[in-house]
Design an enzyme around this catalytic site. Structure first.
Site, PDB file in Angstrom:
ATOM      1  N   THR A 177      13.944 -83.358  48.293  1.00 41.29           N
ATOM      2  CA  THR A 177      12.906 -84.028  49.301  1.00 41.29           C
ATOM      3  C   THR A 177      12.931 -85.366  49.712  1.00 41.29           C
ATOM      4  OG1 THR A 177      11.602 -81.884  48.955  1.00 41.29           O
ATOM      5  CG2 THR A 177      10.649 -83.665  50.469  1.00 41.29           C
ATOM      6  N   THR A 219      11.403 -81.498  55.690  1.00 41.57           N
ATOM      7  CA  THR A 219      12.259 -80.046  55.662  1.00 41.57           C
ATOM      8  C   THR A 219      13.552 -80.233  56.065  1.00 41.57           C
ATOM      9  OG1 THR A 219       9.880 -79.168  56.001  1.00 41.57           O
ATOM     10  CG2 THR A 219      11.769 -77.693  55.844  1.00 41.57           C
ATOM     11  N   GLU A 257      14.883 -70.288  43.149  1.00 39.15           N
ATOM     12  CA  GLU A 257      13.503 -70.816  43.147  1.00 39.15           C
ATOM     13  C   GLU A 257      12.391 -70.140  43.840  1.00 39.15           C
ATOM     14  OE1 GLU A 257      13.014 -74.495  45.803  1.00 39.15           O
ATOM     15  OE2 GLU A 257      11.941 -75.171  43.973  1.00 39.15           O
TER      16      GLU A 257
END
Ligand SMILES: Cc1cc2nc3c(=O)[nH]c(=O)nc-3n(C[C@H](O)[C@H](O)[C@H](O)COP(=O)(O)OP(=O)(O)OC[C@H]3O[C@@H](n4cnc5c(N)ncnc54)[C@H](O)[C@@H]3O)c2cc1C
Length: 386
Positions: free
Chosen positions: A124, A130, A244
């Site tokens: 990030t 995003t 994840e």
């Protein structure tokens, strides 16, 4: 209890026995001082649980994401917070699937022995958010090294890891065939990097979660630390993100069961107006609803894990599992807080801590809106909205 409890009974019992030595009081004390659960993570490492995904030939136990997710679920189910150490599980998938034989031989045995930690993943960035393919951190090849410049934000466990997987642009977006190309991933040795081209600035936040801003100014990484092929890093990272999501879904399931156990116990015992509060439908129904949603989310979580372990496409299932589980655990958290009345706000009950911890998963590692947008586009064939 679900059928999965029986199938993985021994694994669950092993993790539960370890967690019994680290009750909610332990995590409460760590939370109060904004510390890191060192003793817990050490015990988990020594018992070999954080090497679950490492193949036996490298000294690990060669288990799948299904089992890794159960280990993380049990930590949260026992009142702890797997966020302190879950990075090693999903980062491992990236190294195992895309790392070279030399990289695996160099790092995996040391990780399995607990001498090295692979707990961080730097994706990030403050401006891209995003929109990952818009990242601006660059890695330029100069001879036998890559030179990294740029910035990351919200990068977790950097102060409790030796290695970090870093995503950076190796070909400018304008020169790549597609925006998703020209990105590469690297293994950064944090012990060498910090103070030599990489600076770490901690971010104080709502949860007791060690997370940081990172600044890169001419950080040199040996070229042999490139994972896989240059330019294909976005595809590799997506694979890791699926693991994840499935693992974090399992943590939410663990949280959800913890909240439901806690609130049903309390609602049976707490007597107001001459009867247990749990005798009122207004109290029962939100708890029952959260339980139903949690059980359904759990099925999707195991389907996502099964597909990942079988090497089948699992993007839709991993995203849907994370969406359902994060929503169910949040609803269970709300019911648990609500029906504890004022006591829900008292740190000694652990409800407010777990409430904060599980809330994170509506936003990270991917926000619920982006999961809905993914399903709309990739599962339902609707036009891309972002
Ligand atoms: C405690 C914590 C730990 C983290 N750890 C890591 C880590 O270790 N490594 C790492 O790389 N990252 C990490 N992150 C980052 C995390 O993955 C991002 O915060 C998350 O992906 C959201 O990105 P953003 O914060 O930039 O939000 P933005 O992209 O700015 O989005 C803000 C909100 O806008 C909405 N939104 C944005 N775009 C759309 C759209 N197209 N349609 C509909 N709604 C939209 C969403 O609701 C979203 O929540 C962590 C974050 C936190 C809070």
């Amino acid at each position: 209890m679900t059928r999965e409890d029986d199938r993985h009974g021994e694994l669950r019992k092993g993790v539960r026995d370890l967690c019994a030595a680290f009750p909610p009081e332990y995590f409460r004390e760590v939370d109060a001082r904004r510390g890191y659960p060192d003793a817990f993570v050490d015990a988990l490492t020594k018992a070999g649980w954080l090497a679950a995904l490492i193949p036996a030939e490298y000294g690990g136990s060669g288990l799948g994401v299904t089992e890794a997710s159960i280990i993380m679920e049990e930590i949260n189910r026992a009142g702890g917070n797997a966020g302190a150490c879950h990075g090693q599980m999903y980062n491992m998938g990236t190294l195992l699937r895309h790392g070279s034989a030399e990289q695996k031989a160099r790092y995996l045995p040391a990780i399995a022995r607990g001498e090295l930690r692979l707990q961080s993943m730097g994706v990030t960035e403050p401006t891209a958010g995003t929109d990952t393919t818009a990242i601006r951190t660059t890695a330029q090849r100069r001879g036998d090294r890559y030179v990294v410049n740029g910035q990351k934000v919200w990068i977790s466990r950097v102060q409790h890891s030796d290695l970090m997987i870093l995503l950076a642009r190796t070909t400018p977006a304008g020169e790549a065939r597609k925006r998703s190309e020209g990105l590469s991933i690297f293994l950064v040795d944090l012990r060498e990097a910090i103070g030599h081209g990489m600076e770490v600035r901690p971010i104080a936040n709502m949860v007791n979660h060690e997370t940081n801003e990172l600044f890169f100014d001419g950080l040199e990484i040996p070229a042999e630390n490139l994972i896989g092929e240059e330019g294909r890093g976005f595809r590799y990272i997506l694979d890791g993100l699926n693991a994840e999501r499935a693992i974090i879904a399992a943590e939410c399931i663990g949280d959800g069961y913890w909240f439901i156990d806690k609130v049903t116990r309390y609602a049976r015992e707490r007597v107001v107006f001459g009867r247990p509060i749990g005798q009122n439908q207004g109290v029962q129904f939100p708890i029952a609803e959260a339980h139903i949603e949690l059980e359904a989310a759990n099925l999707m979580r195991f389907e996502a894990c099964r597909r990942f372990d079988a090497g089948e496409p699992c993007g839709a299932q991993a995203n849907m599992a994370k969406y359902l589980a994060a929503k169910a655990s949040w609803e269970a958290a709300n019911a648990c807080l609500q029906f504890h009345g004022g006591f829900g706000f008292a740190a000694d009950y652990d409800v407010e801590r777990k409430f904060r911890e599980t809330r994170l998963y509506q936003v990270a590692p991917i926000s619920t809106n982006l999961i809905l947008a993914y399903v709309a586009e990739h599962v339902l064939g609707l036009p891309r909205s972002y």
